[in-house]
Design an enzyme around this catalytic site. Structure first.
Site, PDB file in Angstrom:
ATOM      1  N   ASN A  51       0.814  -1.228   0.000  1.00 19.36           N
ATOM      2  CA  ASN A  51       0.000   0.000   0.000  1.00 19.36           C
ATOM      3  C   ASN A  51       0.844   1.272   0.000  1.00 19.36           C
ATOM      4  OD1 ASN A  51       0.989  -0.136   2.646  1.00 19.36           O
ATOM      5  ND2 ASN A  51      -0.875   0.749   3.513  1.00 19.36           N
ATOM      6  N   TYR A  52       2.127   1.170  -0.348  1.00 17.04           N
ATOM      7  CA  TYR A  52       2.996   2.361  -0.352  1.00 17.04           C
ATOM      8  C   TYR A  52       2.928   3.066  -1.696  1.00 17.04           C
ATOM      9  CZ  TYR A  52       5.409   0.768   3.930  1.00 17.04           C
ATOM     10  OH  TYR A  52       5.725   0.385   5.210  1.00 17.04           O
ATOM     11  N   SER A  53       2.666   4.370  -1.784  1.00 20.92           N
ATOM     12  CA  SER A  53       2.114   5.165  -0.695  1.00 20.92           C
ATOM     13  C   SER A  53       0.721   5.611  -1.110  1.00 20.92           C
ATOM     14  CB  SER A  53       2.977   6.383  -0.413  1.00 20.92           C
ATOM     15  OG  SER A  53       4.244   6.018   0.072  1.00 20.92           O
TER      16      SER A  53
END
Length: 311
Positions: A51-53
């Site tokens: 989930n970055y970013s």
């Protein structure tokens, strides 16, 4: 940069490169420059997440950039690649249910351009899902060869013990690395973290990890430059004499205070009740990053280490 062998058998550099902002706040060219500098100095431990970013992009950027870099540099077999699952992605994906773990593992493999992960973290605890379901799903990935080793991140200690009990009862693969927020300055424990399970590591957690022979990968360990600049110091930490002391010793040794904090963390396993600590940090520019990397090769005497702990 020094190499260390973890209890699970992985051989990694003693500093882990975080890539959270790569592809969003850090441009591809700057990210590639930092990655190249890290690799050229012997670094091999890369950290990202699925989930970055997402708060400033889609959540795919870091893994996609790393996949591109690994492909162009043809160095996948020389890197220890860690990613994570379990946190939110723009309102979707949070949790450690079986279908989530399986789906996001395949997505991470696709984006990273690899058929296996060296280390796969549960990014944060999910009390709503039975521990048996979570650990069985992770174990299945290991048995299929998609994942080599498992790690935990952002868990309460008692929940880590629950995970241990489940893996022992059912013969599942267990967590062999723990990632949590840890730094040299003492946190103000009365201030709650932004996310529920992101509590800074305290003495009790350190004793637990030491007793279990679990290495600690310490994120946010340099406090976003606060060891050099007062304006970056959050009120979540106690500065005072401890900050003044580490800055003074750093000046005497001719390094940045951040580099000395890195050296301190890399040396903590020599002290009673401390596990092996691997500092995880990043930078947007190579020059600043290289100054902090110096800490990985800085040898502290027993007296210096004791005085830093006492400050």
């Amino acid at each position: 940069m020094q190499k260390i062998t973890l209890p699970n058998g992985l051989t990694v550099s003693n500093i882990c490169l975080g890539t959270m902002m790569f592809g969003t706040a850090v441009s591809e060219s700057d990210a590639f420059a930092v990655l190249d500098a890290y690799r050229d100095r012997g670094g091999c431990f890369l950290d990202t997440a699925n989930n970055y970013s997402h708060w400033i992009g889609t959540g795919d950027e870091s893994e996609l950039l790393l996949g591109k870099w690994l492909r162009q540099r043809r160095c996948r077999d020389r890197m220890i690649l860690a990613t994570k699952v379990g946190y939110d992605r723009k309102g979707k994906g949070a949790g450690l249910r079986k279908e989530q773990i399986e789906h996001w593992c395949d997505e991470s493999l696709r984006k990273l351009g690899t058929d296996y992960l060296d280390l796969y973290y549960a990014h944060t605890d999910d009390p709503a899902t039975p521990m048996e379901e979570t650990m069985e799903a992770f174990d299945s990935l290991v048995r299929k060869g998609k994942v080599r080793f498992l790690g935990s991140s952002n868990f309460d200690t008692w929940r880590l013990v629950e995970a241990e009990n489940v893996t022992e009862k059912h013969g599942f693969t267990g967590y062999t690395v723990h990632q949590q927020h840890f730094t040299y300055l003492h946190p103000r424990m009365e201030i709650a973290p932004q996310f529920k399970f992101n509590e800074p590591v305290g003495r009790e957690r350190l004793r637990y990890l030491c007793a279990r022979n679990l290495p600690l990968v310490s994120y946010s360990c340099l406090l976003h430059g606060a060891y050099e600049r007062d304006d970056r110091l959050s009120d979540e930490y106690i500065a005072g004499d401890r900050l003044a002391f580490v800055r003074k010793m750093a000046r005497e040794k001719g390094v940045t205070a951040s580099a000395l904090v890195v050296a301190w963390m890399c040396s903590l396993h020599r002290c009673a009740d401390f596990p092996r600590v691997i500092p995880l940090f990043s930078a947007s520019k190579v020059d600043y990053f290289l100054k902090n990397l110096e800490g990985g090769d800085l040898m502290l005497t027993d007296e210096e280490l004791e005085s830093l702990n006492r400050a």
